[in-house]
Every structure is written in C-alpha cells, then in structure tokens.
Design a protein around this motif. Structure first.
Motif, PDB file in Angstrom:
ATOM      1  N   LEU A  96       0.822  -1.216  -0.001  1.00  0.00           N
ATOM      2  CA  LEU A  96      -0.005  -0.140   0.016  1.00  0.00           C
ATOM      3  C   LEU A  96       0.739   1.158  -0.245  1.00  0.00           C
ATOM      4  CD1 LEU A  96      -2.817  -0.871   2.421  1.00  0.00           C
ATOM      5  CD2 LEU A  96      -3.017  -0.448   0.283  1.00  0.00           C
ATOM      6  N   VAL A 104      -2.248  -1.911  -5.241  1.00  0.00           N
ATOM      7  CA  VAL A 104      -2.806  -1.200  -4.178  1.00  0.00           C
ATOM      8  C   VAL A 104      -4.361  -1.670  -4.290  1.00  0.00           C
ATOM      9  CG1 VAL A 104      -3.524   0.993  -3.417  1.00  0.00           C
ATOM     10  CG2 VAL A 104      -1.459   0.796  -4.203  1.00  0.00           C
ATOM     11  N   SER A 108      -5.792  -3.808  -1.029  1.00  0.00           N
ATOM     12  CA  SER A 108      -6.793  -3.279  -0.388  1.00  0.00           C
ATOM     13  C   SER A 108      -7.979  -4.462   0.091  1.00  0.00           C
ATOM     14  CB  SER A 108      -7.537  -2.131  -0.879  1.00  0.00           C
ATOM     15  OG  SER A 108      -6.441  -1.123  -0.972  1.00  0.00           O
TER      16      SER A 108
END
Length: 452
Positions: A96, A104, A108
């Motif tokens: 991240l 990313v 997530s």
C-alpha cells in the motif's frame, strides 16, 4: 545422414528434461548453502504467496495478490489466516505504501478479506488502526479509479469490523463525507455505501446531533441528481438507512419549515443553502456550521419521496442531467428506487430478502440496514459469499443466526406444523418480530427526544 524420427523425439525429450531441471534448480534460494527450495503452492498456499510478495518484480507480486484474493474467497480460511496474519499484514502494508495502482487495488481487497475472515479481536483492532491512515491517504489522494474505490471499500469495512469506538467511527465518517464531493463515480458510490454501513452502527456523539444528522441528509439528497446511476442508488440507500436507524428525521409537510432543502426540478436550478452546508462539511468546517446562529436545514419527506418516485419511473432520458440511459442503467435505477421507496414508506411496502443456505434454512434480512450490510460483504467475498455466510463466525454474529450443519428432512405433517403461517412456530416468530419492531421504534423516539 538425416536423424530418424525416434532419435529426434528422444533428443527433444532430453532437452525438455534439462530445462525442467534448470527450472527446479533456479527455484531454490542461493542465499545460503543447503537451503530448501521455494515452497510449493499445493503444500502450503500462504507460504508460497508470502514468498512471492517479497519479489522485486511488480508482475510477480501482482500475480501473488490475485492468487491470495481467490484463495481467501474460495473457502473459510480461518486457520491459515491466523497462522500467517502477521506476515501477510506487513507485506500488504508495504505494498500500500510503495506499490503500483493495481497492486494497491488487490492489497486493499486482500486485507479486507483477512480481517473479515478472522473477525473482531485484539489483533484485528491493532491491524485496523495501522491500516486506516494508509487507506485514508490512498482513497483521498490516488488518481487511479479502481485503486481509489478499493481503498474506500477497505477503509469502511475495516472501520465497521475492527473499531467499536464511537469517536473513531465518527472520524471515519467525516473522511468519507469529504470524499463524496471530490471522487470519481466508482469511488463516490463506494463512499456512500460505506457511509451507510458505518451510520448503521454509529450515532453522532456530543452536542448538535440534529444538525449533524441534517448535514448527512443534505449530502445524500444532493447526490440523487448525480450523473452516475450507481451513485444515485448508493445515496438513496444511505438516506433510507439513516431514516431507518435514527427515526423519521424528515419534516412531513413543506409548509412546516421554510429553511429546508428543495430538490431541483431541472438541471438549471440549484439547491438552497443545503449545498453550502455540505461544502462546509467537506472542507472540514463542520463545527463552524453546527455552531452557527441559524437552525439546522430540514428536508421535506414528501419532496424526497417524489424525487425517488421520479427516479423509479424514469424514462430513457434523465431530465436533470440530459443523459440518456442504456437498458441496463434504466433497469438498475428503476429496480433500486422502487425497493427504496418501499423501505422509506412511500411505495408498496418493504419486502424481506431471503438468502438460502446450504442445508435448507435461510437467513432473513428484515431491514434495509441488514440488506446493505449483506451487500457490502457480498461485494468483498464475491463468488465465495455463500461459503462464508454458512461458515464465517463474524457474519453469524453480525446477522444473529446460527446455520444448520446438516439437512433436516421433514414429512408432510411436520412441514404443516412448522412452516404453515398458522402454525404455533410461525405465530411465535411473528410475535417476536413485532416485539422487536416496537422496541426499535421506542429507541428511535428516545433518540429523537434528546434536546441538543
């Protein structure tokens, strides 16, 4: 002399074996003499994935994250996640910070799946507090649409699962409210969904509760004229959840209060002072607005119902934006707002949703809040939702049910005794639900009678 066919085949087979040997040799680590080869996926999937996440090549890390997401969705992996949670969380946090947009996005989703699998615990609380600042920075500052939307979903889901502190939840709600005025359509839709999710478990704290609630109402109502069908549906859902959890927070008649938010009838009109209030909240000036001399803005319920009814019966074009819908968008908007009208009390009535489980029983979603929570977890677990709804203890706790572990076979007499609307079981169930609704309405009246 030309080689025979068998000789060529033998040579080709020998060359293939040499390449396989070279591949096996290269898979072994050269950092230390005698160290074993890299872990095999079939033997220990998460060890294999963790090793791949240490790779320098972004393509290898991205592939590993895709495998991780599919692995966690495919079944309830509590034991495996518990064994590798620390390593995985640190690697995902590093991605991240430094990873590319696609990494990313997947990271997530991965941390959301891990937390949703492990459920609430001290480790979960600590991990959530560690990830929230990074996810907040990503959802507010990244420009890539998919990464922003995934970070927004992860931010809301981690707050919902891992934080029971009212102040923390209100802080998260504040950051999500800022996002709805600046984000792209996908992230804005996720932000409204996560706002509804958090407001279903967190009431405003401190003074000026009515003013705070009014600001949320104005923000959600304004989004009903957004160009995106997904954003409109998410904002309408948030309005219904807000009304459902905090009582009837609208004024009934337009003549009751002149200081109210009016819905524009066409694209050339603008909102009344409600837009300014929303902008103040988005700019972080909430307290200034709440402590102002004027009273809180009001939203007329009749006007809101009329607006939703207009969206539920819309034609192929949108009068407020001039946009023409395709068949899928038109169908989705009409279906969404017809249901929301029923939940708000302006339509034919709210219909319960049943999620059928593995052994013949069903989870009944009796409120829009429960439907919204189920939809959020369905988005996270995707194709593995049915597996998790059957085995995931976090979902059992959230929805307050215990699924059957084996199929129960009933004869005709037993079915009449248990499933008929006039059976003692069904009558008792109806009485319990009525009692629950009465208690909930009493709690709403108590909340609204608070004098701020």
């Amino acid at each position: 002399m030309a080689k025979s066919r068998s000789a060529k085949k033998a040579e080709k087979s020998r060359a293939q074996k040499e390449r396989e040997w070279d591949d096996d040799a290269s898979s072994c680590s050269s950092r230390e003499t005698g160290e074993a080869c890299s872990p095999n996926y079939e033997e220990n999937p998460l060890e294999f994935i963790c090793e791949a996440l240490y790779e320098k090549r972004a393509s290898v890390r991205e592939s590993a994250l895709k495998i991780l997401v599919e692995f966690l969705r495919s079944s309830y992996r509590y034991g495996e996640c518990d064994s590798w949670k620390d390593t995985l969380s640190q690697q995902l946090l590093s991605i991240l910070r430094k990873g590319k947009a696609k990494e990313v996005d997947l990271a997530s989703t991965s941390i959301t799946l891990i937390v949703a699998t492990l459920g609430a615990s001290d480790w979960t609380t600590g991990t959530v507090n560690e990830f929230l600042p990074m996810l907040q920075d990503t959802m507010l500052n990244t420009k890539q649409a998919a990464a922003k939307a995934s970070a927004t979903r992860a931010y809301g889901m981690l707050c919902y699962i891992g934080s029971d502190d009212s102040e923390t939840l209100q802080t998260c709600i504040g950051h999500l409210t800022k996002l709805v005025s600046t984000a792209n359509a996908a992230a804005k839709s996720e932000a409204f969904n996560m706002l509804a999710l958090l407001l279903s478990v967190s009431a405003p704290v401190g003074s000026h509760i009515s003013s705070r609630m009014s600001i949320y109402l104005q923000s959600f109502s304004k989004a009903l004229d957004d160009e995106s069908v997904e954003v409109r549906g998410a904002a309408g859902n948030a309005l219904v959840v807000l009304n459902e959890n905090f009582g009837d927070i609208f004024i009934e008649d337009e003549s009751e209060d002149d200081d109210r938010v009016r819905f524009p009838q066409n694209g050339n009109e603008t909102y009344s002072n409600g837009s300014a209030a929303v902008q103040e909240l988005s700019n972080g000036a909430e307290e200034k607005h709440l402590n102002g001399s004027r009273d809180a803005q009001k939203i007329c319920k009749d006007a809101l119902v009329d607006k939703m009814n207009q969206l539920a019966t819309t034609s192929w074009g949108d009068e407020s934006t001039g946009k023409r819908f395709n068949k899928k968008e038109r169908s989705a908007q009409k279906s969404t707002f017809r249901h929301l009208l029923g939940a708000l009390g302006g339509g034919a009535g709210f219909k319960e949703e049943k999620i059928k489980l593995k052994h013949g029983d069903a989870l009944i979603l009796e409120s829009q809040s429960h439907r919204m929570v189920a939809a959020a977890f369905r988005t996270v677990f995707a194709s593995g939702f049915q597996v998790h709804i059957q085995h995931n203890h976090l979902l059992h706790e959230i929805f307050g049910y215990e699924p059957r572990q084996e199929k129960v076979r009933l004869n005709a007499t037993q079915k009449r005794m248990l499933l008929s609307p006039n059976s003692p079981f069904k009558k008792s169930q109806a009485q319990q639900r009525t009692k629950g609704r009465v208690q909930k309405n009493a709690a709403k009246l108590s909340f609204l009678s608070y004098d701020d």
